[in-house]
Design a protein around this motif. Structure first.
Motif, mmCIF file in Angstrom:
data_model
loop_
_atom_site.group_PDB
_atom_site.id
_atom_site.type_symbol
_atom_site.label_atom_id
_atom_site.label_comp_id
_atom_site.label_asym_id
_atom_site.label_seq_id
_atom_site.Cartn_x
_atom_site.Cartn_y
_atom_site.Cartn_z
ATOM 1 N N THR A 83 54.877 -49.335 101.401
ATOM 2 C CA THR A 83 53.422 -49.187 101.447
ATOM 3 C C THR A 83 53.005 -48.256 102.577
ATOM 4 O O THR A 83 53.670 -48.165 103.608
ATOM 5 C CB THR A 83 52.728 -50.541 101.683
ATOM 6 N N LEU A 131 57.757 -55.698 99.620
ATOM 7 C CA LEU A 131 57.106 -54.400 99.760
ATOM 8 C C LEU A 131 57.508 -53.679 101.046
ATOM 9 O O LEU A 131 56.898 -52.668 101.394
ATOM 10 C CB LEU A 131 55.579 -54.573 99.728
ATOM 11 N N ARG A 138 46.473 -49.748 93.899
ATOM 12 C CA ARG A 138 47.925 -49.873 94.071
ATOM 13 C C ARG A 138 48.301 -51.305 94.420
ATOM 14 O O ARG A 138 49.290 -51.850 93.909
ATOM 15 C CB ARG A 138 48.363 -48.924 95.186
ATOM 16 N N TRP A 187 50.890 -53.818 92.308
ATOM 17 C CA TRP A 187 52.050 -54.526 92.848
ATOM 18 C C TRP A 187 51.942 -56.030 92.645
ATOM 19 O O TRP A 187 52.905 -56.687 92.219
ATOM 20 C CB TRP A 187 52.179 -54.243 94.342
#
Length: 302
Positions: A221, A217, A145, A149
């Protein structure tokens, strides 16, 4: 050495505090490689332990639970008999449970770091040793992941920022983070902004002013995904919060800015962790130029 097959480990609540217990947990697992562990944790930080390789069960302890819930919590733990209980959180829980041996947190000594303090609890087992770094157990899904990103950012020299904290007194002004980036932009290809959902508004005001491509982000997350992102950063700068501890635990050079607080006790643990304390514990008095000097020194060492 006694045969320890079932161990109960009681960790702390806040993210940074929980990270600072991982050197003890890692040392116990290395000392007793056949043991299986139950871990008592808080909902805020329990995810840090979900992929610990010797884990049997995570049991949540709710700080503000009522007496009925507390009785049910103890009753649940009493269903098992442990060879060893290591309790770094409470003063008396271990004595209510069934165990061959119990080790509890010890009285704090002045200016000792939390990790040093935690190791005193297990000194009867381990004796004197070099204290290991903090440790995280990050699954491949979190790494994948993070790569997904970060594909949105150019290059690979990324500066990660943690401009939030759990209360205003611990927050260096957003415009100072922006100014810092402007004065070190040549050393980086992009900026990663991390934090919880509560930090999103603060970060939104920074994005248009940053002189480098940025990836926001905040609020997106999990804890271990944030750690996987931090593992790919060239350097992390942030306020006194859990993010600095995550960054240090993945061996990323880390600069933590302290206003109120006790940096000698609570600074991130690790060889690449540095910190600055604001004059009079007031982050409004910590100039960008002072942070820039330390950041440049860290880049030179790296």
């Amino acid at each position: 050495m006694p045969d320890m097959r079932r161990i109960l480990f009681v960790t702390l609540s806040n993210i940074g505090d929980a990270v600072m217990t991982t050197p003890v947990l890692d040392s116990l697992q290395r000392m007793y490689p056949q043991a299986r562990f139950d871990i008592v944790a808080d909902a805020r930080s329990a995810a840090l332990f979900e992929h610990f390789p010797a884990l049997d069960e995570i049991i949540l302890k709710h700080k503000n639970a009522g007496w009925r819930d507390r009785l049910a919590f103890v009753a649940r733990l009493r269903r098992k008999r442990y060879d060893l209980i290591v309790d770094l959180r409470t003063d008396g829980l271990a004595w209510l449970l069934r165990a061959r041996r119990r080790l509890n947190k010890v009285q704090r000594t002045p200016d000792s770091h939390s990790v040093e303090q935690h190791f005193k609890a297990i000194a009867p087992l381990l004796g004197q040793l070099d204290l290991p770094p903090a440790r995280l157990w990050i699954p491949e899904t979190a790494h994948a992941r993070a790569d997904q990103w970060l594909a949105a950012l150019p290059g690979s020299r990324w500066l990660a920022l943690g401009p939030g904290a759990n209360w205003e007194g611990k927050i260096w002004a957003a415009e100072r983070f922006v100014s810092l980036v402007g004065q070190c932009a040549d050393a980086f290809d992009g900026v990663i902004l991390l934090g919880g959902a509560a930090d999103s508004a603060r970060v939104a005001g920074m994005i248009g002013a940053l002189p480098l491509p940025c990836l926001d982000l905040t609020g997106n997350t999990s804890l271990l995904e944030a750690a996987a992102v931090l593992a790919r950063a060239r350097l992390f700068v942030g306020n006194d919060s859990g993010l600095g501890h995550l960054a240090s635990a993945v061996n990323t050079p880390t600069l933590t800015l302290f206003g109120p607080g006790e940096p000698l006790r609570y600074r991130p643990w690790g060889d690449k962790a540095r910190w600055l304390a604001a004059p009079q514990q007031d982050l409004a008095q910590l100039p960008v130029e002072r942070v820039l000097v330390e950041l440049n020194a860290m880049l030179e060492r790296a």
